[in-house]
Design an enzyme around this catalytic site. Structure first.
Site, mmCIF file in Angstrom:
data_model
loop_
_atom_site.group_PDB
_atom_site.id
_atom_site.type_symbol
_atom_site.label_atom_id
_atom_site.label_comp_id
_atom_site.label_asym_id
_atom_site.label_seq_id
_atom_site.Cartn_x
_atom_site.Cartn_y
_atom_site.Cartn_z
ATOM 1 N N TYR A 59 18.103 13.824 -26.764
ATOM 2 C CA TYR A 59 18.805 14.374 -27.416
ATOM 3 C C TYR A 59 17.914 16.287 -28.515
ATOM 4 O O TYR A 59 17.236 16.274 -28.168
ATOM 5 C CB TYR A 59 19.065 13.338 -28.230
ATOM 6 C CG TYR A 59 18.420 13.000 -29.759
ATOM 7 C CD1 TYR A 59 17.762 13.503 -30.464
ATOM 8 C CD2 TYR A 59 18.240 11.292 -29.362
ATOM 9 C CE1 TYR A 59 17.015 13.350 -31.399
ATOM 10 C CE2 TYR A 59 17.542 10.997 -30.557
ATOM 11 C CZ TYR A 59 17.247 11.697 -31.497
ATOM 12 O OH TYR A 59 15.961 10.923 -32.320
ATOM 13 N N CYS A 60 19.487 16.921 -28.061
ATOM 14 C CA CYS A 60 18.817 18.087 -28.340
ATOM 15 C C CYS A 60 17.783 18.650 -27.834
ATOM 16 O O CYS A 60 16.828 19.052 -28.092
ATOM 17 C CB CYS A 60 18.819 17.802 -30.643
ATOM 18 S SG CYS A 60 18.823 19.455 -31.468
ATOM 19 N N PRO A 61 18.187 18.809 -27.008
ATOM 20 C CA PRO A 61 17.068 19.664 -26.124
ATOM 21 C C PRO A 61 16.795 20.716 -25.799
ATOM 22 O O PRO A 61 17.770 21.871 -26.107
ATOM 23 C CB PRO A 61 17.384 19.378 -24.673
ATOM 24 C CG PRO A 61 18.810 18.545 -24.684
ATOM 25 C CD PRO A 61 19.536 18.444 -25.921
#
Length: 276
Positions: free
Chosen positions: A144-146
């Site tokens: 997540y949130c790469p």
């Protein structure tokens, strides 16, 4: 000079420990903005440690999900507070096993975005040097949130970095997943996007989260590691290399904070409505 010191000045470092207080998550982002504004004017530098319980921090792009309200209601049904931050990035989890650090620096016009991120990467490597030298920075697809500055060990992401610039000041922020279960955090964000998208086409490309791409540091290092252990290590690292000054807000900073706090309240009321 150690690698992590290259953007710090040879002057006192203000040290804020905000890990044990009753501040609301939106106030945390307002505080960073207030400090950036002050630092841009005073040419001081600071570092802030902070944490929040059971909170999902969303990015602006998350608010554009087709079924945003449904997705937020699910997060709240799971016992999480929800806040929309004022910096870039996407949804991340903050709880009592996650520690966040903000590096606050002046001279934004002389510091590239790359250098800001690299400063945080080197600091984290220095903090965890007693336990590992295998920390790498690259985008972990499926997390997540790469981003390009995801931090991982053996390909498993444990941290993500964002950057915020106000006037001539910078805040480089990182979350560190210290204790398990980080894959459970990833599963929660996966559910958020599944509910928020629900098969509908979107203009923005949201991550397809694979929870097994993420893991907490305690698991990755196979040690009994706590947030207090990490905070002690951070304090020891900084004390060895800087003259630390306890962080206390000045009268001007309190004024800045009150203004920034209201901006965050307005932002979240607009984005979340009655769910704020």
């Amino acid at each position: 000079m150690k690698a992590y010191q290259h953007l710090f000045k040879d002057q006192p470092l203000r040290f804020f420990n905000d890990t044990h207080n009753d501040r609301q998550p939106y106030q945390s982002f307002a505080l960073d903005d207030a400090l950036i504004e002050s630092i841009a004017e005073t040419n001081m530098q600071a570092i802030r440690l902070w944490s929040h319980d059971q909170t999902i921090i969303l990015g602006i792009a998350d608010t554009k999900l087709p079924h945003f309200e449904t997705a937020v209601k699910h997060l709240k049904s799971q016992g999480y507070n929800v806040v929309v931050r004022n910096s870039g990035g996407l949804a991340v989890v903050a709880d009592d096993g996650v520690l966040s650090i903000s590096i606050l620096l002046p001279d934004a016009k002389q510091i590239s975005i790359h250098d800001g991120y690299e400063q945080m990467v080197q600091l984290v490597k220095e903090i965890f040097r007693p336990w590992t030298e295998q920390i790498e920075a690259f985008e972990v697809v499926g997390s997540y949130c790469p981003g390009d500055y995801d931090l991982s060990i053996n390909g498993k992401k444990f941290a993500g970095i964002s950057q915020r610039r106000v006037k001539n000041g910078i805040s480089v922020q990182i979350y560190l997943a210290i204790t398990p279960d980080h894959q459970a955090r990833a599963k929660l964000i996966k559910q958020f996007y599944q509910l928020g998208i629900n098969g509908q086409a979107t203009k923005f490309t949201y991550p397809t989260i694979q929870p097994d791409t993420m893991e907490a540091l305690a698991t990755l290092l196979a040690i009994d590691l706590s947030i207090d252990d990490v905070m002690t290590r951070i304090t020891n690292v900084l004390t060895a290399d800087f003259h630390l000054v306890p962080g206390e807000l000045t009268a001007d900073e309190l004024t800045y904070f009150n203004k920034r706090e209201q901006q965050m309240i307005d932002r979240n009321k607009k984005a979340l409505g009655d769910l704020f």
